[in-house]
Design a protein around this motif. Structure first.
Motif, PDB file in Angstrom:
ATOM      1  N   GLY A  51       5.982   6.332   3.594  1.00 11.45           N
ATOM      2  CA  GLY A  51       6.245   5.270   2.619  1.00 11.45           C
ATOM      3  C   GLY A  51       6.051   3.906   3.247  1.00 11.45           C
ATOM      4  O   GLY A  51       5.246   3.735   4.163  1.00 11.45           O
ATOM      5  N   SER A  52       6.793   2.913   2.796  1.00 14.16           N
ATOM      6  CA  SER A  52       6.625   1.540   3.291  1.00 14.16           C
ATOM      7  C   SER A  52       7.595   1.226   4.429  1.00 14.16           C
ATOM      8  O   SER A  52       8.237   0.168   4.451  1.00 14.16           O
ATOM      9  CB  SER A  52       6.808   0.545   2.142  1.00 14.16           C
ATOM     10  OG  SER A  52       5.836   0.752   1.144  1.00 14.16           O
ATOM     11  N   ASP A  59       2.020  11.725   9.220  1.00 17.57           N
ATOM     12  CA  ASP A  59       1.477  11.496   7.884  1.00 17.57           C
ATOM     13  C   ASP A  59       2.035  10.150   7.434  1.00 17.57           C
ATOM     14  O   ASP A  59       3.164  10.062   6.955  1.00 17.57           O
ATOM     15  CB  ASP A  59       1.897  12.619   6.938  1.00 17.57           C
ATOM     16  CG  ASP A  59       1.384  12.424   5.520  1.00 17.57           C
ATOM     17  OD1 ASP A  59       0.822  11.346   5.219  1.00 17.57           O
ATOM     18  OD2 ASP A  59       1.555  13.338   4.701  1.00 17.57           O
ATOM     19  N   GLN A  99       0.807  -1.222   0.000  1.00 21.35           N
ATOM     20  CA  GLN A  99       0.000   0.000   0.000  1.00 21.35           C
ATOM     21  C   GLN A  99       0.843   1.276   0.000  1.00 21.35           C
ATOM     22  O   GLN A  99       0.295   2.379  -0.037  1.00 21.35           O
ATOM     23  CB  GLN A  99      -0.940   0.008   1.212  1.00 21.35           C
ATOM     24  CG  GLN A  99      -1.984  -1.093   1.190  1.00 21.35           C
ATOM     25  CD  GLN A  99      -3.011  -0.917   2.300  1.00 21.35           C
ATOM     26  OE1 GLN A  99      -3.335   0.204   2.704  1.00 21.35           O
ATOM     27  NE2 GLN A  99      -3.541  -2.027   2.809  1.00 21.35           N
ATOM     28  N   ASP A 100       2.182   1.141   0.060  1.00 18.98           N
ATOM     29  CA  ASP A 100       3.085   2.293   0.097  1.00 18.98           C
ATOM     30  C   ASP A 100       2.678   3.261   1.207  1.00 18.98           C
ATOM     31  O   ASP A 100       2.623   4.472   1.017  1.00 18.98           O
ATOM     32  CB  ASP A 100       3.101   3.006  -1.262  1.00 18.98           C
ATOM     33  CG  ASP A 100       4.296   3.951  -1.386  1.00 18.98           C
ATOM     34  OD1 ASP A 100       5.336   3.666  -0.759  1.00 18.98           O
ATOM     35  OD2 ASP A 100       4.184   4.978  -2.079  1.00 18.98           O
ATOM     36  N   ARG A 101       2.402   2.703   2.362  1.00 18.88           N
ATOM     37  CA  ARG A 101       1.965   3.474   3.529  1.00 18.88           C
ATOM     38  C   ARG A 101       2.661   2.910   4.754  1.00 18.88           C
ATOM     39  O   ARG A 101       2.677   1.695   4.951  1.00 18.88           O
ATOM     40  CB  ARG A 101       0.448   3.388   3.673  1.00 18.88           C
ATOM     41  CG  ARG A 101      -0.145   4.185   4.829  1.00 18.88           C
ATOM     42  CD  ARG A 101      -1.662   4.189   4.689  1.00 18.88           C
ATOM     43  NE  ARG A 101      -2.318   4.850   5.804  1.00 18.88           N
ATOM     44  CZ  ARG A 101      -2.788   4.222   6.878  1.00 18.88           C
ATOM     45  NH1 ARG A 101      -2.672   2.901   6.968  1.00 18.88           N
ATOM     46  NH2 ARG A 101      -3.382   4.888   7.851  1.00 18.88           N
ATOM     47  N   GLN A 153       1.331   8.282   5.002  1.00 21.86           N
ATOM     48  CA  GLN A 153       1.583   8.177   3.565  1.00 21.86           C
ATOM     49  C   GLN A 153       2.982   8.694   3.239  1.00 21.86           C
ATOM     50  O   GLN A 153       3.697   8.124   2.423  1.00 21.86           O
ATOM     51  CB  GLN A 153       0.533   8.983   2.786  1.00 21.86           C
ATOM     52  CG  GLN A 153       0.284   8.487   1.361  1.00 21.86           C
ATOM     53  CD  GLN A 153      -0.454   7.160   1.329  1.00 21.86           C
ATOM     54  OE1 GLN A 153      -1.434   6.965   2.037  1.00 21.86           O
ATOM     55  NE2 GLN A 153       0.015   6.233   0.502  1.00 21.86           N
ATOM     56  N   ALA A 154       3.380   9.784   3.903  1.00 21.41           N
ATOM     57  CA  ALA A 154       4.710  10.349   3.681  1.00 21.41           C
ATOM     58  C   ALA A 154       5.813   9.424   4.179  1.00 21.41           C
ATOM     59  O   ALA A 154       6.961   9.521   3.742  1.00 21.41           O
ATOM     60  CB  ALA A 154       4.825  11.707   4.374  1.00 21.41           C
ATOM     61  N   TRP A 205       3.906   2.824   9.029  1.00 21.04           N
ATOM     62  CA  TRP A 205       3.239   2.535  10.301  1.00 21.04           C
ATOM     63  C   TRP A 205       4.148   2.935  11.446  1.00 21.04           C
ATOM     64  O   TRP A 205       5.375   2.933  11.322  1.00 21.04           O
ATOM     65  CB  TRP A 205       2.904   1.049  10.388  1.00 21.04           C
ATOM     66  CG  TRP A 205       1.958   0.686  11.496  1.00 21.04           C
ATOM     67  CD1 TRP A 205       2.227  -0.092  12.581  1.00 21.04           C
ATOM     68  CD2 TRP A 205       0.579   1.062  11.613  1.00 21.04           C
ATOM     69  NE1 TRP A 205       1.100  -0.221  13.369  1.00 21.04           N
ATOM     70  CE2 TRP A 205       0.074   0.482  12.793  1.00 21.04           C
ATOM     71  CE3 TRP A 205      -0.274   1.846  10.829  1.00 21.04           C
ATOM     72  CZ2 TRP A 205      -1.237   0.657  13.215  1.00 21.04           C
ATOM     73  CZ3 TRP A 205      -1.584   2.020  11.254  1.00 21.04           C
ATOM     74  CH2 TRP A 205      -2.048   1.433  12.428  1.00 21.04           C
TER      75      TRP A 205
END
Length: 243
Positions: free
Chosen positions: A107-108, A102, A54-56, A104-105, A58
């Motif tokens: 990344g993975s 953020d 998902q290129d997100r 999303q910023a 955690w």
């Protein structure tokens, strides 16, 4: 005046030392009175399975009391035998940190924050959040400097403090003795813009009023402003570098 000479709305003397662990991507040692917590940040490319592809990113946290952080030895908890209190605090710290990010910023990437209480005298969960923010910011700066991320992932500054109603008085940043005597306990997590991340509050005996709740929140918010200043001093150079 309280037994340690503080006013009712005054936090304990607080210092945050950054970069205390040479192996961790980010680290901070927070000393809030006699409560001392070591926070270390680990960066890994192993995100939770439900985020793969998902290129997100955690952010999660772990929390532990070292055996002699308390007056009497506390039994060391194993990974398969974690108390409900420890599990709840871990979730609180992780939830609070994610609210300031953020993802999303990011990344993975996955950032794991370990909060180990070296010495406990009340307010360990709130001190952990305050110190963890500094460790996380240092880790993000480390990632930015290595082009692992392109933009600064922190969207807000974050800190936390306890407050309580003790013999009818609103006290901020409770010691263990004060917390034990409190008829109402409250923990507040706040951003630098005054937005609430989390409120934990409960009565130990008689229910409390909205007016008392507002006074607890006002006192805690004042204490958190002082903690923001300590965080900023610890992060001098890091935030400007991250831009």
């Amino acid at each position: 005046m309280r037994p340690d000479g503080r006013t009712e709305d005054q936090i304990r003397p607080c210092t945050i030392e950054r970069g205390v662990n040479k192996n961790a991507e980010g680290s901070a040692l927070i000393k809030l009175g006699d409560t001392h917590v070591l926070c270390t940040a680990t960066v890994t490319d192993r995100v939770p399975r439900w985020l793969v592809g998902q290129d997100r990113g955690w952010v999660t946290a772990e929390y532990a009391l070292l055996p002699r952080a308390t007056t009497d030895r506390t039994q060391r908890e194993s990974s398969g035998n974690i108390s409900g209190r420890t599990y709840e605090i871990r979730r609180l710290i992780g939830r609070a940190l994610r609210s300031a990010c953020d993802l999303q910023a990011l990344g993975s990437w996955n950032c794991i924050i370990d909060c180990d209480v070296l010495q406990a005298d009340g307010g360990t969960r709130t001190a952990s959040i305050t110190g963890a923010y500094v460790a996380l910011a240092e880790a993000f700066s480390w990632m930015l400097g290595r082009n692992m991320i392109r933009t600064w992932p922190l969207s807000s500054q974050l800190a936390a403090v306890s407050a309580g109603l003790v013999q009818g008085k609103v006290l901020v940043d409770l010691t263990y003795k004060e917390d034990s005597a409190a008829s109402v306990d409250l923990n507040l997590v706040l951003t630098e813009t005054g937005r609430i991340v989390e409120i934990q509050a409960g009565a130990e005996g008689n229910p409390f009023t909205f007016d008392q709740l507002n006074k607890l929140l006002t006192g805690a918010a004042k204490g958190i402003k002082d903690l923001f200043a300590v965080q900023n001093a610890a992060l001098e150079g890091v935030v400007s570098r991250a831009g």
